[in-house]
Design an enzyme around this catalytic site. Sequence first.
Site, PDB file in Angstrom:
ATOM      1  N   GLY A   1      99.997  -0.737  -5.787  1.00 24.82           N
ATOM      2  CA  GLY A   1     100.148  -2.195  -5.828  1.00 24.82           C
ATOM      3  C   GLY A   1      99.149  -2.872  -6.738  1.00 24.82           C
TER       4      GLY A   1
ATOM      5  N   THR B   1     100.470  -4.804 -10.005  1.00 21.67           N
ATOM      6  CA  THR B   1     101.142  -5.962 -10.627  1.00 21.67           C
ATOM      7  C   THR B   1     101.397  -7.057  -9.605  1.00 21.67           C
ATOM      8  OG1 THR B   1     102.228  -4.455 -12.169  1.00 21.67           O
ATOM      9  CG2 THR B   1     103.206  -6.643 -11.925  1.00 21.67           C
ATOM     10  N   GLU B   2     101.250  -8.305 -10.072  1.00 20.81           N
ATOM     11  CA  GLU B   2     101.550  -9.464  -9.225  1.00 20.81           C
ATOM     12  C   GLU B   2     102.548 -10.357  -9.959  1.00 20.81           C
ATOM     13  OE1 GLU B   2      97.814 -11.252  -8.141  1.00 20.81           O
ATOM     14  OE2 GLU B   2      97.212  -9.448  -7.029  1.00 20.81           O
TER      15      GLU B   2
ATOM     16  N   SER C   1     100.711  -7.382 -17.664  1.00 17.02           N
ATOM     17  CA  SER C   1      99.853  -6.733 -18.656  1.00 17.02           C
ATOM     18  C   SER C   1      98.389  -7.087 -18.414  1.00 17.02           C
ATOM     19  CB  SER C   1     100.258  -7.176 -20.070  1.00 17.02           C
ATOM     20  OG  SER C   1     101.593  -6.826 -20.328  1.00 17.02           O
TER      21      SER C   1
ATOM     22  N   GLY D   1     130.974   7.576 -27.732  1.00 14.31           N
ATOM     23  CA  GLY D   1     131.923   6.489 -28.001  1.00 14.31           C
ATOM     24  C   GLY D   1     132.127   5.637 -26.758  1.00 14.31           C
ATOM     25  N   GLY D   2     133.354   5.169 -26.550  1.00 14.95           N
ATOM     26  CA  GLY D   2     133.648   4.280 -25.419  1.00 14.95           C
ATOM     27  C   GLY D   2     133.382   4.927 -24.072  1.00 14.95           C
TER      28      GLY D   2
ATOM     29  N   GLU E   1     103.766   0.761 -16.456  1.00 13.28           N
ATOM     30  CA  GLU E   1     102.509   1.495 -16.704  1.00 13.28           C
ATOM     31  C   GLU E   1     101.950   1.135 -18.085  1.00 13.28           C
ATOM     32  OE1 GLU E   1     101.785   5.236 -15.093  1.00 13.28           O
ATOM     33  OE2 GLU E   1     103.319   5.045 -13.537  1.00 13.28           O
TER      34      GLU E   1
ATOM     35  N   THR F   1     103.108  -1.824 -21.221  1.00 17.38           N
ATOM     36  CA  THR F   1     104.211  -1.937 -22.185  1.00 17.38           C
ATOM     37  C   THR F   1     103.837  -1.202 -23.487  1.00 17.38           C
ATOM     38  OG1 THR F   1     103.325  -3.945 -23.181  1.00 17.38           O
ATOM     39  CG2 THR F   1     104.800  -4.247 -21.286  1.00 17.38           C
ATOM     40  N   SER F   2     104.817  -1.051 -24.362  1.00 15.44           N
ATOM     41  CA  SER F   2     104.532  -0.410 -25.663  1.00 15.44           C
ATOM     42  C   SER F   2     103.466  -1.195 -26.428  1.00 15.44           C
ATOM     43  CB  SER F   2     105.818  -0.323 -26.496  1.00 15.44           C
ATOM     44  OG  SER F   2     106.681   0.635 -25.931  1.00 15.44           O
TER      45      SER F   2
HETATM   46  P1  FAD Z   1     104.061  -9.360 -19.256  1.00 17.40           P
HETATM   47  O1  FAD Z   1     102.696  -8.854 -19.109  1.00 17.40           O
HETATM   48  O2  FAD Z   1     104.320 -10.794 -18.916  1.00 17.40           O
HETATM   49  O3  FAD Z   1     104.515  -9.080 -20.766  1.00 17.40           O
HETATM   50  C1  FAD Z   1     105.641  -9.736 -21.356  1.00 17.40           C
HETATM   51  C2  FAD Z   1     105.668  -9.346 -22.836  1.00 17.40           C
HETATM   52  O4  FAD Z   1     104.455  -9.801 -23.485  1.00 17.40           O
HETATM   53  C3  FAD Z   1     105.713  -7.826 -23.054  1.00 17.40           C
HETATM   54  O5  FAD Z   1     106.515  -7.549 -24.184  1.00 17.40           O
HETATM   55  C4  FAD Z   1     104.281  -7.465 -23.344  1.00 17.40           C
HETATM   56  O6  FAD Z   1     104.149  -6.293 -24.119  1.00 17.40           O
HETATM   57  C5  FAD Z   1     103.818  -8.703 -24.120  1.00 17.40           C
HETATM   58  N1  FAD Z   1     102.367  -8.881 -24.054  1.00 17.40           N
HETATM   59  C6  FAD Z   1     101.606  -9.218 -22.978  1.00 17.40           C
HETATM   60  N2  FAD Z   1     100.312  -9.278 -23.325  1.00 17.40           N
HETATM   61  C7  FAD Z   1     100.243  -8.954 -24.636  1.00 17.40           C
HETATM   62  C8  FAD Z   1      99.180  -8.827 -25.584  1.00 17.40           C
HETATM   63  N3  FAD Z   1      97.901  -9.025 -25.246  1.00 17.40           N
HETATM   64  N4  FAD Z   1      99.491  -8.487 -26.852  1.00 17.40           N
HETATM   65  C9  FAD Z   1     100.781  -8.254 -27.222  1.00 17.40           C
HETATM   66  N5  FAD Z   1     101.822  -8.361 -26.383  1.00 17.40           N
HETATM   67  C10 FAD Z   1     101.555  -8.693 -25.102  1.00 17.40           C
HETATM   68  N6  FAD Z   1     103.568  -2.332 -11.216  1.00 17.40           N
HETATM   69  C11 FAD Z   1     102.768  -1.799 -10.246  1.00 17.40           C
HETATM   70  O7  FAD Z   1     101.639  -2.246 -10.031  1.00 17.40           O
HETATM   71  N7  FAD Z   1     103.205  -0.749  -9.486  1.00 17.40           N
HETATM   72  C12 FAD Z   1     104.432  -0.197  -9.651  1.00 17.40           C
HETATM   73  O8  FAD Z   1     104.781   0.753  -8.938  1.00 17.40           O
HETATM   74  C13 FAD Z   1     105.311  -0.753 -10.648  1.00 17.40           C
HETATM   75  N8  FAD Z   1     106.575  -0.293 -10.797  1.00 17.40           N
HETATM   76  C14 FAD Z   1     107.454  -0.962 -11.617  1.00 17.40           C
HETATM   77  C15 FAD Z   1     108.813  -0.637 -11.618  1.00 17.40           C
HETATM   78  C16 FAD Z   1     109.713  -1.353 -12.384  1.00 17.40           C
HETATM   79  C17 FAD Z   1     111.169  -1.006 -12.330  1.00 17.40           C
HETATM   80  C18 FAD Z   1     109.234  -2.418 -13.213  1.00 17.40           C
HETATM   81  C19 FAD Z   1     110.196  -3.230 -14.063  1.00 17.40           C
HETATM   82  C20 FAD Z   1     107.909  -2.737 -13.240  1.00 17.40           C
HETATM   83  C21 FAD Z   1     106.991  -2.039 -12.440  1.00 17.40           C
HETATM   84  N9  FAD Z   1     105.648  -2.409 -12.373  1.00 17.40           N
HETATM   85  C22 FAD Z   1     104.824  -1.846 -11.420  1.00 17.40           C
HETATM   86  C23 FAD Z   1     105.161  -3.518 -13.169  1.00 17.40           C
HETATM   87  C24 FAD Z   1     104.944  -3.185 -14.634  1.00 17.40           C
HETATM   88  O9  FAD Z   1     103.826  -2.354 -14.772  1.00 17.40           O
HETATM   89  C25 FAD Z   1     104.846  -4.512 -15.394  1.00 17.40           C
HETATM   90  O10 FAD Z   1     106.144  -5.063 -15.426  1.00 17.40           O
HETATM   91  C26 FAD Z   1     104.283  -4.322 -16.780  1.00 17.40           C
HETATM   92  O11 FAD Z   1     102.919  -4.023 -16.716  1.00 17.40           O
HETATM   93  C27 FAD Z   1     104.457  -5.570 -17.657  1.00 17.40           C
HETATM   94  O12 FAD Z   1     104.039  -6.726 -16.990  1.00 17.40           O
HETATM   95  P2  FAD Z   1     105.009  -7.998 -16.953  1.00 17.40           P
HETATM   96  O13 FAD Z   1     106.342  -7.542 -16.530  1.00 17.40           O
HETATM   97  O14 FAD Z   1     104.336  -9.055 -16.146  1.00 17.40           O
HETATM   98  O15 FAD Z   1     105.125  -8.452 -18.458  1.00 17.40           O
END
Ligand code: FAD
Length: 385
Positions: free
Chosen positions: A124, A126-127, A132, A341-342, A365, A367-368
């Site tokens: 736990g 992410t909030e 990120s 394909g389809g 874990e 983003t890219s």
């Molecule tokens: P944001 O942080 O809001 O990012 C939105 C966009 O902005 C992205 O493209 C990002 O790359 C970009 N961005 C943000 N900051 C920057 C920067 N400084 N420079 C350039 N680009 C930036 N979390 C947990 O804690 N435990 C889990 O078990 C877990 N499981 C998950 C399972 C699923 C199916 C999903 C969808 C998410 C899960 N997550 C979990 C959360 C996940 O780790 C977050 O969704 C992820 O870290 C991105 O955070 P965000 O969705 O708030 O996007």
Amino acid sequence: MNLDLDEEQTAVRQLARDFVGREIAPHVIDWDRAENVDRSIVKKLGAVGFLGLTIDEEYGGSGGDHLAYCLVTEELGRGDSSVRGIVSVSLGLVAKTIAAWGRAEQKRYWLPRLTAGEALGCFGLTEPGTGSDAGSLATRAVRDADGGAYVINGSKMFITNGTWADVVLLFARTGDGPGHRGVSAFLVPTDTPGLTRRTIHGKLGLRGQATAELVLEDVRVPADAMLGPEGKGFSIAMSALAKGRMSVAAGCVGIAQAALDAAVGYAGEREQFGKPIASYQLVQELISDIAVDVDAARLLTWRVADLVDRGEEFATAASKAKLFASEAAVRAANNALQVFGGYGYIDEYPVGKLLRDARVMTLYEGTSQIQKLIIGRALTGVSAF
Ligand code: FAD
């Protein structure tokens, strides 16, 4: 350099292949459509030893090295990413973090349960307002008047295994330090009063996964529920995620390999213009692009496992592997869908699900974009965070 698997690693990969063929493959479409993996899979994963890989036998683990862990994770990802996620989170993010940071009694209590699949863990961090920028989390744990307990308030978003888990490795603010300073880690049993969970439905992929939102209202835990030192929670989370990224990368190799297998098989069977489509060079291009992605992603992932097993620094290599393998899995699944394909667009065939499941891998874990910032920081010495 020798990239051959040893006897034990070959055996564990075969065990995983057989497990996937028997326990997962026959149910994948139904679980995806029902948005629910059969929860009995957790006990089965525990019984076969996959929830205890790399954990000491003393704590109920099945031992093994990190390459063996990656091999199993790849096979599970090849079968169903929703199931792979159960292992990557409960073992990779929770049990391994308890093994690394826990006190003896925390290890003795949680590890045998987690490795057997009698208990499941979730992570736990992410909030709703912090993804990120995880270090800015707002969930707060306050010591009560006599200091014997913490009272936790806040909420967590997108938590894998969330509705199924028995324990959450929870990150909460215990101090007033700015950003990630003052964050501590806690092991919170999910039946603690005040903790409620809601499954998130309507996901693009990983539909069988119990991804959840957790709400904590005056959740009281004893002071000894803290994992590791007070104020070290962010370091604990980052150390867990570095190894977690290796596991996600391995799962992505599995997705890409499944895409390759499906594309090769279909291209050999499907005929157009009087010949199998495999005979057309533009179809071969799609297939060879997938094959190169599979090999490159696998080698980057194995390198991380090797670094971990040799006790070397691996975090940047894990970010590179996760970045490449997740983007490669999306490309591979998309290319495979083109080969179909389809028919690739309907869920009786496997490639649409592979693409839907792959898509989240470039998001969670880190983003890219975040992986690129981590790699850039390692190369330049300048932090963008
Ligand atoms: P944001 O942080 O809001 O990012 C939105 C966009 O902005 C992205 O493209 C990002 O790359 C970009 N961005 C943000 N900051 C920057 C920067 N400084 N420079 C350039 N680009 C930036 N979390 C947990 O804690 N435990 C889990 O078990 C877990 N499981 C998950 C399972 C699923 C199916 C999903 C969808 C998410 C899960 N997550 C979990 C959360 C996940 O780790 C977050 O969704 C992820 O870290 C991105 O955070 P965000 O969705 O708030 O996007």
